[in-house]
Motif scaffolding. Sequence first.
Motif, PDB file in Angstrom:
ATOM      1  N   ILE A  65       0.866  -1.180   0.000  1.00 59.84           N
ATOM      2  CA  ILE A  65       0.000   0.000   0.000  1.00 59.84           C
ATOM      3  C   ILE A  65       0.894   1.217   0.000  1.00 59.84           C
ATOM      4  O   ILE A  65       1.731   1.377   0.897  1.00 59.84           O
ATOM      5  N   ASN A  66       0.751   2.027  -1.007  1.00 62.96           N
ATOM      6  CA  ASN A  66       1.611   3.199  -1.193  1.00 62.96           C
ATOM      7  C   ASN A  66       3.088   2.811  -1.092  1.00 62.96           C
ATOM      8  O   ASN A  66       3.892   3.514  -0.476  1.00 62.96           O
ATOM      9  N   GLY A  67       3.429   1.654  -1.655  1.00 62.74           N
ATOM     10  CA  GLY A  67       4.815   1.210  -1.711  1.00 62.74           C
ATOM     11  C   GLY A  67       5.308   0.466  -0.485  1.00 62.74           C
ATOM     12  O   GLY A  67       6.439  -0.009  -0.471  1.00 62.74           O
ATOM     13  N   VAL A  68       4.473   0.353   0.553  1.00 62.15           N
ATOM     14  CA  VAL A  68       4.890  -0.293   1.796  1.00 62.15           C
ATOM     15  C   VAL A  68       4.286  -1.701   1.858  1.00 62.15           C
ATOM     16  O   VAL A  68       3.062  -1.841   1.803  1.00 62.15           O
ATOM     17  N   PRO A  69       5.115  -2.764   1.972  1.00 58.81           N
ATOM     18  CA  PRO A  69       4.557  -4.108   2.109  1.00 58.81           C
ATOM     19  C   PRO A  69       3.777  -4.229   3.416  1.00 58.81           C
ATOM     20  O   PRO A  69       4.206  -3.716   4.448  1.00 58.81           O
ATOM     21  N   VAL A  70       2.626  -4.903   3.351  1.00 59.41           N
ATOM     22  CA  VAL A  70       1.794  -5.094   4.543  1.00 59.41           C
ATOM     23  C   VAL A  70       1.469  -6.581   4.678  1.00 59.41           C
ATOM     24  O   VAL A  70       1.517  -7.336   3.708  1.00 59.41           O
ATOM     25  N   TYR A  71       1.170  -7.003   5.904  1.00 56.77           N
ATOM     26  CA  TYR A  71       0.773  -8.385   6.156  1.00 56.77           C
ATOM     27  C   TYR A  71      -0.720  -8.538   5.909  1.00 56.77           C
ATOM     28  O   TYR A  71      -1.524  -7.702   6.329  1.00 56.77           O
ATOM     29  N   THR A  72      -1.060  -9.635   5.234  1.00 52.76           N
ATOM     30  CA  THR A  72      -2.461 -10.001   5.037  1.00 52.76           C
ATOM     31  C   THR A  72      -2.619 -11.459   5.437  1.00 52.76           C
ATOM     32  O   THR A  72      -1.695 -12.253   5.261  1.00 52.76           O
ATOM     33  N   ARG A  99      -1.143  -4.217  13.828  1.00 60.54           N
ATOM     34  CA  ARG A  99      -0.335  -4.238  15.051  1.00 60.54           C
ATOM     35  C   ARG A  99      -1.046  -3.473  16.154  1.00 60.54           C
ATOM     36  O   ARG A  99      -1.032  -3.850  17.323  1.00 60.54           O
ATOM     37  N   ARG A 100      -1.665  -2.376  15.756  1.00 60.45           N
ATOM     38  CA  ARG A 100      -2.367  -1.531  16.720  1.00 60.45           C
ATOM     39  C   ARG A 100      -3.490  -0.823  15.996  1.00 60.45           C
ATOM     40  O   ARG A 100      -3.320  -0.395  14.855  1.00 60.45           O
ATOM     41  N   VAL A 101      -4.623  -0.707  16.642  1.00 66.85           N
ATOM     42  CA  VAL A 101      -5.748   0.030  16.097  1.00 66.85           C
ATOM     43  C   VAL A 101      -6.070   1.141  17.077  1.00 66.85           C
ATOM     44  O   VAL A 101      -6.237   0.888  18.269  1.00 66.85           O
TER      45      VAL A 101
END
Length: 113
Positions: A65-72, A99-101
């Motif tokens: 997302i916007n170039g940043v890898p994220v965990y799914t 990680r945090r909401v």
Amino acid sequence: MSAPCARPECGGDTHTDGWGNPTRCPHDTPERPKPRASVIELIAPDYQPTDDGAGSIIVPREVRINGVPVYTPKDAPVQIGDIQLGDELVTVTLTLIARRVVIAADGDLGEQP
Ligand SMILES: [Zn+2]
């Protein structure tokens, strides 16, 4: 002691709290960044496809997302909304591992728990 507000819309009011302490003008809001559409990439990392044959097939294994890898989660599908030419929006639905909401008012974000 505070001075009357210089903004014409305040009509010369002096902004104070209930105890007479000066407060910020309610029209004086900090500049906020504007939201923008996200760039969603479904990537086959470290893979260079060939022009034909089985090597031309890609299997995305990473979401950025916007170039940043994220965990799914492994079993959560990424759904791309139906696309029609014209003025339709491009939408993507995916599940992220957080990680945090934080659910808060802007004014509460600086508070320490
Ligand atoms: Zn004012």
